[in-house]
Design an enzyme around this catalytic site. Structure first.
Site, short mmCIF file in Angstrom:
data_model
loop_
_atom_site.label_atom_id
_atom_site.label_comp_id
_atom_site.label_asym_id
_atom_site.label_seq_id
_atom_site.Cartn_x
_atom_site.Cartn_y
_atom_site.Cartn_z
N LYS A 87 -76.23 17.97 108.83
CA LYS A 87 -75.74 17.91 107.59
C LYS A 87 -77.38 17.75 106.69
O LYS A 87 -78.26 17.49 107.33
CB LYS A 87 -75.32 16.40 107.21
CG LYS A 87 -74.93 16.37 105.82
CD LYS A 87 -74.13 14.89 105.48
CE LYS A 87 -73.60 14.62 104.12
NZ LYS A 87 -72.85 13.46 103.94
N LYS B 150 -72.70 20.76 107.67
CA LYS B 150 -72.15 20.05 106.25
C LYS B 150 -73.50 20.20 105.27
O LYS B 150 -74.43 19.53 105.25
CB LYS B 150 -71.78 18.60 106.52
CG LYS B 150 -70.58 18.11 107.05
CD LYS B 150 -69.26 18.48 106.06
CE LYS B 150 -68.01 17.99 106.84
NZ LYS B 150 -66.90 18.07 105.86
N ASP C 78 -72.55 9.36 108.93
CA ASP C 78 -73.60 10.16 108.38
C ASP C 78 -75.08 9.75 108.71
O ASP C 78 -75.30 8.72 107.74
CB ASP C 78 -73.27 10.61 107.03
CG ASP C 78 -71.90 11.54 107.02
OD1 ASP C 78 -71.23 11.52 107.84
OD2 ASP C 78 -71.78 12.22 105.84
#
Length: 210
Positions: free
Chosen positions: A158, A193, A95
């Site tokens: 994300k 996400k 991430d």
């Protein structure tokens, strides 16, 4: 209405507190494999990847960790070193924070080159790019960030780091990102996400049902 068992497989159970200890990671990994089912991943600082790998080995739970976190302004060499060490320790998912300040200041070429670099160093692994929607603020910037992440070939956009005193995911941001995924015809290759301050099943349900 989505049940808890329907929601749990979409969750990245997260412990990214600067005050976390080994015991917190142990509790996280135990909770990630509950009687209601296994979460998608545990998301932890790179220093805990090796420990988490040993704790969840044999399960379907993935190990996610962060890089260029939380401000999105680390040197590329540091990000690469962080990623390589995490992969060596057993990480499945990376991430990585978008250099969002560069996007805000319209340094698009640097953002694109950074994303290309992140994709290169995570080849064969799941790449999630954290665009930090709370800092981008405007619809135009959130859409631009989403488009660049899609173009770079990351598996997930994300929303947030949950840091920097910035707001996390909400329904408005979720709708914007989903709109761009559909506009770019990327629904079969790019997911979303939702992150930042999601601490209950009720919150997760609301966002998943957006």
């Amino acid at each position: 209405m989505l049940s808890e068992k329907n929601i749990i497989p979409f969750i990245d159970a997260t412990c990214l507190s600067e005050n976390s200890h080994d015991s917190d990671i142990e509790q996280l990994c135990e909770a990630a494999q509950s009687s209601l089912g296994e979460v998608a991943a545990v998301c932890i600082f790179p220093a805990y990847v090796k420990m988490a790998y040993a704790l969840i080995k044999g399960s379907a739970v993935k190990i996610a960790t962060v890089a260029n976190f939380p401000h999105g302004n680390d040197e590329w060499a540091l990000t690469k070193d962080t990623v390589n060490r995490a992969l060596d320790d057993g990480a499945d998912e990376l991430d990585i924070v978008l250099p969002y300040q560069d996007l805000i200041h319209n340094n698009i070429q640097f953002v694109c080159e950074s994303l290309e670099f992140y994709r290169q160093i995570t080849t064969g692994k799941t790449l999630k790019i954290i665009i930090e929607t709370g800092a981008l603020k405007t619809e135009a910037l959130i859409k631009k960030a989403s488009d660049l992440v899609i173009k770079a070939g990351a598996e997930f956009i994300k929303t947030s780091t949950g840091k920097n005193n910035l707001p996390g995911a909400n329904t408005a941001v979720t709708e914007l990102i989903l709109q761009q995924i559909l506009t770019q015809q990327a629904k079969d290759k790019t997911g979303i996400k939702l992150s930042g301050g999601i601490r209950s099943i009720a919150q997760a349900r609301e966002l998943l049902e957006t």
